[in-house]
Motif scaffolding. Structure first.
Motif, PDB file in Angstrom:
ATOM      1  N   TYR A  68      55.612 -61.146  13.400  1.00 34.25           N
ATOM      2  CA  TYR A  68      56.686 -60.151  13.431  1.00 34.25           C
ATOM      3  C   TYR A  68      57.472 -60.213  12.136  1.00 34.25           C
ATOM      4  O   TYR A  68      57.489 -61.216  11.420  1.00 34.25           O
ATOM      5  N   SER A  69      58.136 -59.093  11.837  1.00 35.68           N
ATOM      6  CA  SER A  69      58.995 -59.018  10.667  1.00 35.68           C
ATOM      7  C   SER A  69      60.447 -58.878  11.097  1.00 35.68           C
ATOM      8  O   SER A  69      61.291 -59.682  10.750  1.00 35.68           O
ATOM      9  N   ASN A  70      60.729 -57.847  11.892  1.00 39.47           N
ATOM     10  CA  ASN A  70      62.063 -57.623  12.433  1.00 39.47           C
ATOM     11  C   ASN A  70      62.055 -58.047  13.904  1.00 39.47           C
ATOM     12  O   ASN A  70      61.203 -57.610  14.670  1.00 39.47           O
ATOM     13  N   SER A  71      62.985 -58.892  14.289  1.00 38.37           N
ATOM     14  CA  SER A  71      62.965 -59.471  15.640  1.00 38.37           C
ATOM     15  C   SER A  71      63.518 -58.543  16.712  1.00 38.37           C
ATOM     16  O   SER A  71      63.360 -58.813  17.907  1.00 38.37           O
ATOM     17  N   ARG A  72      64.154 -57.439  16.326  1.00 39.02           N
ATOM     18  CA  ARG A  72      64.892 -56.632  17.296  1.00 39.02           C
ATOM     19  C   ARG A  72      64.004 -56.116  18.437  1.00 39.02           C
ATOM     20  O   ARG A  72      64.304 -56.307  19.616  1.00 39.02           O
TER      21      ARG A  72
END
Length: 322
Positions: free
Chosen positions: A280-284
């Motif tokens: 993943y890159s952005n955890s949102r």
């Protein structure tokens, strides 16, 4: 043999025949009654304008002077294809909250007419096909059409964009690369000319879209996938970390069959739990999906993602302590 198959078989028989084919042979070849043979011959001659000549005594064939010029017209579907089209028609009619209703109205009408023709007057139980959209966002049909035209026409695109996180409005000029349907919503992947980088834009946040005269810059598919599809969810960027999540035996029965990411790694643990690893890159978005499982999911790695989940859960609990 259904009607579609009979008409095709009848056409092939008559087209290949040098001499008239008797009704008895047609019955045998088509596996149907004498009355059905006559109905199919009448439909072939009167409905499809086939050059059928002959009679019930001598048999039937195609007129030799017209044979080479005739082929079955239009689109013909067997029963399985017809049922699949019916399901697709309902998906088109019921999903998207009316998206493209104007642009696709001719296609919708044609599909409905085709279904009616092929059904021979039979009423299909369309209520048996149920389509439920999952929280689609409102979308401007005109904007979508402009964006899609720019993507397919390989033209540059200018639009106003209002970021969902900050509500800041900016004017963007982009080279659109792909349009993506994700979780019942549309996104356009594009090269941002001013920021000189790849970005994903939610189409429902786009306004005042205008297709420009300039040709869009083409980005290699491999580069698009590396930047836009290598990490979890819709958020762009190369992976910054790998998440390890363990699901309870109850949740494992669902998660083991789900495809969270093309590079995911999953395995059942000895106690029946299921371990899932993915980049993943952005955890949102990843956190949103993990927390959807509540107490049936636990983040093991990395510690920073585990702490973010703990903080979100603590904030949620605080809403119920008043």
């Amino acid at each position: 043999m259904d009607r579609y198959e009979r008409i095709n078989a009848l056409h092939r028989l008559l087209k290949a025949a040098r001499y008239p084919v008797t009704v008895a042979r047609l019955q045998d070849e088509l596996g149907c009654s004498r009355a059905t043979v006559y109905r199919d011959l009448a439909f072939l001659r009167d409905g499809l304008m086939a050059p059928v000549v002959g009679d019930g005594e001598a048999g039937f064939k195609y007129d030799a002077n017209e044979d080479d010029r005739f082929e079955l017209p239009g689109l013909w579907l067997n029963s399985e294809e017809l049922h699949a089209l019916l399901a697709a028609q309902q998906l088109l009619a019921r999903s998207g909250g009316g998206l493209l209703s104007t642009a696709l109205a001719p296609l919708q009408s044609r599909v409905e007419k085709l279904l009616e023709e092929q059904a021979g007057g039979k009423q299909w139980p369309v209520e048996r096909v149920r389509v439920i959209a999952s929280r689609p966002r409102r979308l401007d049909e005109h904007v979508f059409r402009v964006v899609a035209s720019a993507v397919l026409g390989r033209r540059k695109l200018a639009f106003d964009y209002r970021a969902r996180s900050t509500d800041e409005k900016t004017r963007r000029t982009v080279s659109p690369q792909r349009i993506t349907h994700y979780r019942d919503n549309w996104y356009v992947d594009a090269w941002d000319e001013d920021r000189e980088g790849l970005r994903s834009f939610a189409v429902d946040r786009i306004g005042a879209a205008k297709m420009l005269d300039g040709a869009a810059r083409d980005i290699e598919d491999a580069q698009l996938d590396e930047h836009l599809a290598s990490s979890y969810g819709i958020f762009s960027g190369p992976p910054k970390n790998w998440a390890t999540i363990v699901f309870s035996p109850k949740a494992a029965r669902w998660v083991a069959d789900e495809r969270w990411h093309s590079q995911q790694q999953g395995r059942f643990l000895p106690d029946g739990r299921y371990e899932l690893k993915l980049p993943y890159s952005n955890s949102r978005e990843l956190l949103m999906d993990i927390l959807h499982y509540g107490s049936d999911a636990e983040i093991i790695e990395p510690p920073v993602l585990r702490e973010q989940a703990r903080s979100l859960l603590a904030l949620a609990i605080s809403n119920y302590e008043r």
